[in-house]
Design an enzyme around this catalytic site. Structure first.
Site, mmCIF file in Angstrom:
data_model
loop_
_atom_site.group_PDB
_atom_site.id
_atom_site.type_symbol
_atom_site.label_atom_id
_atom_site.label_comp_id
_atom_site.label_asym_id
_atom_site.label_seq_id
_atom_site.Cartn_x
_atom_site.Cartn_y
_atom_site.Cartn_z
ATOM 1 N N GLU A 21 -6.650 -0.680 -5.551
ATOM 2 C CA GLU A 21 -7.710 -0.416 -4.660
ATOM 3 C C GLU A 21 -7.399 1.617 -5.482
ATOM 4 O O GLU A 21 -5.769 1.931 -5.289
ATOM 5 C CB GLU A 21 -7.611 -0.618 -3.580
ATOM 6 N N HIS B 225 1.178 -1.405 0.085
ATOM 7 C CA HIS B 225 -0.238 -0.229 0.257
ATOM 8 C C HIS B 225 1.344 1.250 0.151
ATOM 9 O O HIS B 225 2.285 1.399 0.870
ATOM 10 C CB HIS B 225 -0.974 0.062 1.471
#
Length: 328
Positions: A107, A38
């Protein structure tokens, strides 16, 4: 035999802590370690987001036995697929063949940072399909020129190739993604214990005549703590975003968006979906759904950086014994 893993959760721990936890997790007996990838945590209360590839390189040198996974890397926007191929080849060398490249369509939270917008689901799947093809070609060691719909690769090859080929696992969530990625990837990644996903994956590969054992790699959050109330509170503070589901979570762009989307989630709501507290039997029962659905590999996410040392020292060993006994 079901394999059980420990998640190096980059959203809740710094890089030095993650390497230390990785060593402890190997020593306590976990079979593999999966690192999230991330650029931002889901919630500000999690507080971290170190680079997964740098961290995994350090973990590869600090450990000897455990398999390593990215769970998962998006090779379409924040990273060009040619860069992912080079990272994967290098990490496989450092890990002496213990690495599997987990890939997914990403995402918005992480991919918007490079200022290229956020595509539709169909476009993201198409981009990932092309990216996997490029990565496969480069991992073969051949010189590659590629001009596709989304990417170009200009007279490129990888100069350092591992002796053990890099296997690729792809994240799927339904029939459309299975049809797209089962022919391209070696293994399945999913975060829901859905038997139809696993059987659909295997059926699709069998229908295409694809060889080899295909693993199904799942992941489940837990919040072990001697004090159940403390566990529930910690899970609510750091993991209440989890209940939004992939359709929502993939599109939210910032931690503030996740905080707003989860503002009405109560601690009791979180405790109903995540096993919290000292009861190892309750954790085993929650994990059971995965191996009963056909998952071969299941990674545990222990929620909360402040809980990792005690979890690994006191609970992980007995929990692994209970999980292996129940799944055998």
């Amino acid at each position: 035999m079901t394999r059980f893993g420990y998640t190096l959760f980059t959203e809740q721990s710094g890089p030095k802590e993650l390497v230390r936890y990785a060593v402890s997790a190997e020593q306590v007996g976990f079979d593999f370690e999966a690192s999230s990838d991330h650029y931002s945590p889901w919630l500000s209360s999690q507080g971290h987001a170190p680079n997964a590839w740098v961290t995994l390189g350090a973990v590869a040198q600090a450990t000897e036995r455990v398999e390593l996974f990215t769970y998962v890397t998006c090779p379409t926007m924040r990273y060009h697929p040619a860069v992912v191929a080079q990272q994967a080849a290098t990490l496989q060398i450092l890990a002496d063949g213990r690495f599997t490249l987990g890939l997914g369509s990403g995402e918005n939270l992480n991919e918007h940072v490079v200022g290229k917008g956020w595509p539709t689901v169909k476009r993201r799947h198409d981009m990932l399909r092309e990216a996997i093809r490029i990565i496969r070609e480069l991992l073969s060691g051949e010189l590659l020129d590629w001009k596709g719909t989304y990417y170009e690769v200009d007279s490129t090859r990888l100069w350092d190739l591992p002796a053990v080929p890099v296997a690729i696992a792809a994240a799927v969530s339904g029939g459309r993604s299975i049809e797209a990625f089962a022919p391209l990837a070696d293994h399945l990644v999913a975060v829901q214990p859905d038997r139809e996903l696993v059987s659909g994956w295997h059926d699709t590969r069998k229908a295409r005549g694809l060889p080899g054992e295909s693993r199904a790699i799942g992941q489940i959050p837990i919040c072990w703590d001697p004090d159940r109330d403390a566990a529930v509170q910690r899970a609510h503070e750091q993991f209440r975003w989890f209940g939004g589901g992939w359709d929502v979570n993939a599109d939210l762009p910032t931690p503030a968006g996740f905080a707003a989307a989860s503002q009405f989630v109560r601690p009791d709501d979180v405790a109903q979906s995540i096993p919290c507290g000292p009861d190892l039997d309750a954790i085993v029962e929650a994990v059971r759904a995965y191996w009963e659905a056909g998952f071969t590999d299941i990674a545990l996410v222990q929620i909360g950086d402040e809980s990792q040392d005690r979890f690994l020292e006191e609970a992980a060993g007995p929990l692994l014994s209970a999980l292996r006994s129940a799944s055998s």
